[in-house]
Design an enzyme around this catalytic site. Structure first.
Site, mmCIF file in Angstrom:
data_model
loop_
_atom_site.group_PDB
_atom_site.id
_atom_site.type_symbol
_atom_site.label_atom_id
_atom_site.label_comp_id
_atom_site.label_asym_id
_atom_site.label_seq_id
_atom_site.Cartn_x
_atom_site.Cartn_y
_atom_site.Cartn_z
ATOM 1 N N CYS A 83 0.826 -1.213 0.000
ATOM 2 C CA CYS A 83 0.000 0.000 0.000
ATOM 3 C C CYS A 83 0.857 1.259 0.000
ATOM 4 C CB CYS A 83 -0.925 0.004 1.210
ATOM 5 S SG CYS A 83 -0.069 0.175 2.799
ATOM 6 N N THR A 84 2.170 1.103 -0.061
ATOM 7 C CA THR A 84 3.112 2.210 0.122
ATOM 8 C C THR A 84 2.774 3.425 -0.726
ATOM 9 O OG1 THR A 84 4.793 0.494 0.418
ATOM 10 C CG2 THR A 84 5.555 2.768 0.202
#
Length: 416
Positions: A83-84
């Protein structure tokens, strides 16, 4: 696919496996993981200990290597992809960031080796960032491969542990209606507010200017912390110490950060799930502080267990079809594709409403008192801002600062 009675058991290939939260939850419903892919050298140490019969490979970009590790019988692909670049707490670069775009390699794998069932997971901002283009790309790719799909935003708080955690679960299938799995159950969110002396309250002491990550009798979403492994636990303001709080073992401090073992439990793992005294795959010692990153990045096990139950025994969905979505419409909190058209759904984020244990009673291990410096910094930001103030909150923080003022025998006890 095997059957246990009339229940379906799926053989799972776990991409971006982390410490196996998704697969651990699925296993509670009888599904089993036969292989994982995880490039971080730390999590495979945990995966090998917790899933000893599963093969672990490293790099999703090495398609041939990953394909060779997949069991011929595997019929469910899971991918809680990074999800960075999508999260509001991250870089919000979308697929240009180089991390979240690794889901494209998962799609490449699916094209080379189709799975009857695909289950993806990511943050709610996946459907919002840059007008939803990254969710649109993944949905379109799966549609092109012949999948019908549904996604739903689900709150882990619905499953009983006191952590608020919203995530999108995206389920695609070549067989059947995906709503039969994902759209079962819809409960109203409880509208609850508690006095500070009655229940514990969670918040992020690293915030205070634009938000708090506030939680009424729960902690906000656990986060992975920094990329170099610096822990980022929330703070918990316990009820007034004159009010008994069983099982907290917190000593004399009212403002604490939770023990990593309680963080594991908040994610649905048994305490100690991420503990290791061995070496990582890159030959370096396993750093215990890294456990916060592993836990914060994990898929919530309780939510995954609910998904596993639905996958084991799908039930015909008898709800409304929903509003048809146009190609440029914003993505709603839930939607589905019937093979021809996309539809928005009004289904809620609580599939169930499991009884929830009060946060103060849930904690089983001594927390660390938040340091005077950390508390003072947060309090200064909070008082300078315009955020809504819970009656007595600022006074409780100041009281903790006064209590934590260093003394010769106390200064070494402070921990942020």
């Amino acid at each position: 696919m095997s059957l246990l009675g009339n229940l379906r058991q799926l053989d799972t290939t776990g991409l971006f496996g982390g410490v196996g939260g998704l697969e651990s939850g699925l296993s509670q419903a009888g599904h089993f993981a036969s292989s994982f892919c995880e490039i971080d050298p730390k999590p495979p140490t945990i995966l090998k200990a917790r899933f000893p019969d599963a093969e672990v490979v490293r790099d999703i970009r090495q398609t041939d290597e990953v394909l060779a590790a997949i069991s011929p019988r595997s019929n469910l692909l899971t991918a809680g992809f990074p999800c960075t670049d999508l999260s509001q707490a991250g870089r919000v670069q979308g697929f240009a960031g180089g991390r979240s775009s690794l889901v494209r390699d998962a799609l490449k794998l699916i094209k080379a080796r189709p799975f009857p069932h695909v289950l993806l997971e990511n943050v709610p901002n996946w459907r919002i960032l840059h007008r939803g283009e990254y969710l649109r790309e993944v949905a379109q790719a799966l549609e092109n491969l012949g999948y019908r799909w549904a996604y739903r935003t689900v709150d882990a708080l619905a499953f009983g542990a006191p952590q608020r955690r919203l995530r999108i679960f995206f389920y695609a299938t070549l067989d059947g209606d995906p709503r039969d799995v994902l759209f079962q159950g819809s409960h109203s969110l409880p509208d609850t507010s508690y006095d500070l002396d009655d229940r514990a309250h969670g918040f992020y002491w690293t915030e205070g200017t634009r938000g708090l990550g506030w939680g009424e009798d729960c902690v906000p979403t656990l986060k992975g912390g920094s990329t170099v492994g610096v822990p980022s636990p929330p703070a918990i303001l316990l009820p007034n110490l004159s009010v008994p709080a069983a099982n907290t073992a917190t000593g004399e401090y009212r403002l604490i950060t939770p023990d990593i073992r309680d963080a594991e439990r908040l994610q649905g793992f048994p305490a100690g799930w991420t503990a290791s005294d061995g070496e990582t795959l890159d030959g370096t010692p396993f750093r215990q502080r890294r456990r916060w990153v592993l836990v914060g990045n994990a898929v919530n096990v309780r939510a995954a267990a609910w998904l596993g139950q639905q996958l084991s025994q799908p039930t015909t969905f008898d709800g409304e079809r929903g509003r048809e979505l146009g190609p440029d419409d914003a993505w709603p909190a839930a939607a589905w594709f019937d093979g021809t058209k996309r539809y928005a759904s009004d289904i809620g984020t609580w599939p169930v409403a499991a009884p929830r244990e009060p946060l103060a009673e849930f904690l089983s291990y001594p927390g660390a008192p938040l340091s005077s410096r950390a508390t003072s910094g947060f309090l200064g930001r909070f008082l300078a801002g315009k955020l809504r103030q819970k009656p007595g909150f600022a006074a409780a923080l100041q009281s903790h600062v006064d209590q934590m003022s260093p003394s010769p025998d106390q200064g070494l006890k402070q921990a942020a």
